[in-house]
Design an enzyme around this catalytic site. Structure first.
Site, PDB file in Angstrom:
ATOM      1  N   GLY A  45       0.811  -1.124  -0.216  1.00 39.85           N
ATOM      2  CA  GLY A  45       0.172  -0.205   0.106  1.00 39.85           C
ATOM      3  C   GLY A  45       0.984   1.448  -0.006  1.00 39.85           C
ATOM      4  O   GLY A  45       2.379   1.276  -0.198  1.00 39.85           O
ATOM      5  N   CYS A  80       4.925  -5.978   1.009  1.00 41.23           N
ATOM      6  CA  CYS A  80       5.641  -4.750   0.749  1.00 41.23           C
ATOM      7  C   CYS A  80       5.740  -3.690   2.131  1.00 41.23           C
ATOM      8  O   CYS A  80       6.497  -3.640   3.124  1.00 41.23           O
ATOM      9  CB  CYS A  80       5.226  -4.316  -0.620  1.00 41.23           C
ATOM     10  SG  CYS A  80       6.255  -2.633  -1.409  1.00 41.23           S
ATOM     11  N   HIS A 126       7.297  -8.479  -4.167  1.00 37.20           N
ATOM     12  CA  HIS A 126       5.380  -8.712  -3.878  1.00 37.20           C
ATOM     13  C   HIS A 126       5.250 -10.357  -4.282  1.00 37.20           C
ATOM     14  O   HIS A 126       5.123 -10.855  -5.339  1.00 37.20           O
ATOM     15  CB  HIS A 126       4.994  -7.988  -4.981  1.00 37.20           C
ATOM     16  CG  HIS A 126       4.627  -6.625  -4.277  1.00 37.20           C
ATOM     17  ND1 HIS A 126       3.621  -6.166  -3.989  1.00 37.20           N
ATOM     18  CD2 HIS A 126       5.249  -5.649  -4.251  1.00 37.20           C
ATOM     19  CE1 HIS A 126       3.347  -5.361  -3.450  1.00 37.20           C
ATOM     20  NE2 HIS A 126       4.410  -4.593  -3.460  1.00 37.20           N
ATOM     21  N   GLU A 180       3.373 -12.798  -4.219  1.00 42.28           N
ATOM     22  CA  GLU A 180       1.930 -12.679  -4.891  1.00 42.28           C
ATOM     23  C   GLU A 180       2.048 -12.367  -6.643  1.00 42.28           C
ATOM     24  O   GLU A 180       1.444 -13.023  -7.302  1.00 42.28           O
ATOM     25  CB  GLU A 180       1.043 -11.853  -4.396  1.00 42.28           C
ATOM     26  CG  GLU A 180       1.234 -10.429  -4.777  1.00 42.28           C
ATOM     27  CD  GLU A 180       1.520  -9.017  -3.938  1.00 42.28           C
ATOM     28  OE1 GLU A 180       2.738 -10.213  -2.957  1.00 42.28           O
ATOM     29  OE2 GLU A 180       1.379  -8.718  -4.195  1.00 42.28           O
TER      30      GLU A 180
END
Ligand code: GLN
Length: 559
Positions: free
Chosen positions: A375, A402, A533, A535
């Site tokens: 974010g 992150c 990240h 993901e």
């Protein structure tokens, strides 16, 4: 000798008769055009064709990197660092391929290139016009992406909905390609077929209007994917085919499904693969979806539930909750859960609610694991830090991505090391202790307001320290992961943090950047954050090792 062989090979790949499928949306957006495009890709790939997929977004932004997530959804980062639309993530996951920058374009990017070429005199004194020069640039990019990935079939998803002013130049590009090589281009329209509650009947009229708008752009839908709550019946298939000018068996049922990964199998049941190869004059081949079927079976068969709360802040859109912003995180959790025969249950908690008191921290005890994703900016941050303190103290498995890692470091600095006022420059540049600070080259960029595409982006190597949770998960000492950040753990505080028990188990090869922070397993069942990240690299059939390790720990937790 070697060189000449190379040239021949190159020529052969250039001479290949490449095929293109444009996927456009009818009636409204958000009905799964990206997943439909990806599913077509899975089917054609399973028939032995080399497939690639492109996304065209109609906005002026050069890339998706400068857009607010609540506005646009997730920003998916490619291997080469390009910041793109979440659909690129769907393509990578379904096709199990890393895609290059060329596979993504926006109106802004196309115009930027046309203008650059005009300034370089590449149009040789010609009058450069919106039509045909802009669509020609679009075509140039599409064809270049096909050559670069050596694709037999290139899928091109045009963002937005037919009839919108914004995507007309992209439809014009499709029309121009089709006019030149009619047998090489197919058009698939994904259209919404509503069943209004007050009528209780499936209505085809909106799709008829969409088909007509498409006709006015000089294009004809060869195939219609009828997105609806229910499967479309024969009667409506025939009606839709007649009024939209296609064949009844080219109207494919696309009802709501439990899992998006069922979709390729559903489409193939209706013979979509053969319909498309037939239209394009490609050889008819049997599809082999065995691996995909095995994965889908796993997705449906998990019995034991594992509950994860994602504590984020980009959920609110008016009175609605958006989870699209974290789609890669959600999919990564699913893949790992399936591989462990678990049934994932994901809840979204808004970190702002922990600040206002609407949510109590004790709520967190209900879950097997807590995840804080990436974010930017200030909102909801103190809520997230409170959550991290709670899960650290209460030994609830925690995975931070992150920003979720940076905030874990701040929490540790404040509450364990005792550095009052530890903060990140991103929120409070005047804070006494900037435990998270600019990366070396970032201050200058920000001072010049050079924001777009200037973060640390894309794939970088990371060295994993042995005897750590990270090393146990990866089973490797060197990994590659994708990044998107401007700030980092301030090297001046590393010693203080490690002396107090925090371990940096992953670092950049020059040891300058802290890439993974964790607590040892004898202190906490799972407390790990990554500056990267993970993901973005999770794939259905190859789940990400860190997500798997997190869920393994979570599933062991007794609530
Ligand atoms: N805002 C943080 C940074 O820029 C984290 C970014 C992220 O979570 N992707 O470094």
């Amino acid at each position: 000798m070697a060189a000449s062989r190379k040239t021949t090979k190159k020529k052969a790949s250039r001479g290949k008769n490449r095929k293109y499928i444009f996927v456009v949306g009818g009636v409204m957006s958000g009905i799964g055009k990206g997943v439909s495009t990806s599913s077509i890709g899975v089917i054609l790939k399973s028939k032995g064709f080399k497939v690639t997929a492109l996304k065209i977004d109609p906005y002026i932004n050069i890339d998706a990197g400068t857009m607010n997530p609540t506005e646009h959804g997730e920003v998916f980062v490619l291997e080469d660092g390009y910041e793109t639309d979440q659909d690129m993530g769907n393509y990578e996951r379904f096709l199990e391929e890393d895609l290059p920058e060329l596979n993504y374009m926006t109106t802004g990017r196309v115009y930027q290139e046309v203008i650059r070429r005009e300034r370089n005199l590449e149009y040789r004194g010609k009058n450069v016009e919106v039509v045909p020069d802009v669509p020609l640039e679009v075509i140039r990019r599409i064809e270049a992406a096909a050559v670069r990935t050596n694709a037999d079939v290139t899928l091109i998803e045009i963002g937005g909905t037919i009839g919108e002013y914004q995507n007309i130049l992209f439809l014009e590009a499709a029309r121009m390609m089709k006019q030149k090589a009619p047998r090489d281009i197919a058009v698939v329209m994904v259209s919404y077929v509503p069943i209004p509650g007050s009528i209780g009947e499936m209505k085809t009229k909106p799709t008829q209007y969409a088909a007509r708008s498409l006709n006015s752009a000089g294009l004809q839908a060869d195939v219609i994917l009828a997105r609806a709550a229910l499967p479309i019946d024969e009667k409506r298939k025939e009606k839709m085919a007649m009024l939209c000018n296609t064949l009844p068996n080219h109207v494919i049922s696309a009802p709501d499904v439990k899992s998006i990964y069922d979709i390729p199998l559903n489409f193939e049941k209706d013979g979509l693969g053969d319909i498309l190869t037939n239209i394009l004059g490609l050889p008819s081949r049997k599809s082999d979806l065995t691996r995909w079927q095995q994965f889908v079976r796993k997705a449906h068969n998990g019995k034991r539930e594992v509950t994860v709360a994602i504590v984020g802040k980009y959920f609110d859109s008016g009175s609605f909750v958006l989870s699209d912003v974290y789609i890669s995180v959600i999919e990564a959790l699913k893949f790992s859960a399936y591989s462990l025969n678990l049934k994932p249950k994901i809840t979204y908690l808004n970190s702002k609610d922990f600040e206002s008191g609407k949510l109590k921290l004790a709520e967190l005890k209900k879950y097997n694991g807590i995840l804080i994703p990436g974010g930017f900016g200030e909102t909801g941050i103190e809520g997230k830090i409170k959550v991290i303190e709670y899960v650290r103290k209460n030994k609830i498995p925690y995975f931070g991505l992150c920003y979720g890692m940076q905030l874990a470091v701040i929490e540790y600095a404040r509450n364990v090391v005792g550095i009052k006022g530890a903060h990140t420059r991103e929120i409070n540049p005047k804070a006494e202790h900037l435990v998270i600070d600019f990366m070396p080259d970032q201050e200058e960029k920000v001072s010049k307001l050079e924001y777009g595409g200037t973060m640390r982006l894309g794939t970088y190597p990371c060295v994993i320290r042995s005897g750590t949770v990270a090393q146990k998960a990866y089973g490797k000492s060197k990994i590659f992961e994708r990044h998107r950040h401007r700030y980092e753990v301030n090297p001046a505080y590393i010693l203080k943090l490690t002396d107090a028990g925090l371990k940096f188990s992953g670092v950049s090869p020059d040891r300058r950047l802290m890439e993974i922070a964790e607590l040892p397993q004898n202190v906490h069942p799972f407390f790990l954050g990554t500056q990267f990240h993970p993901e973005f690299l999770a794939r259905p059939l190859t789940p990400h090792p860190l997500f798997t390790a997190f869920l393994k720990a979570a599933s062991k937790r007794k609530k």
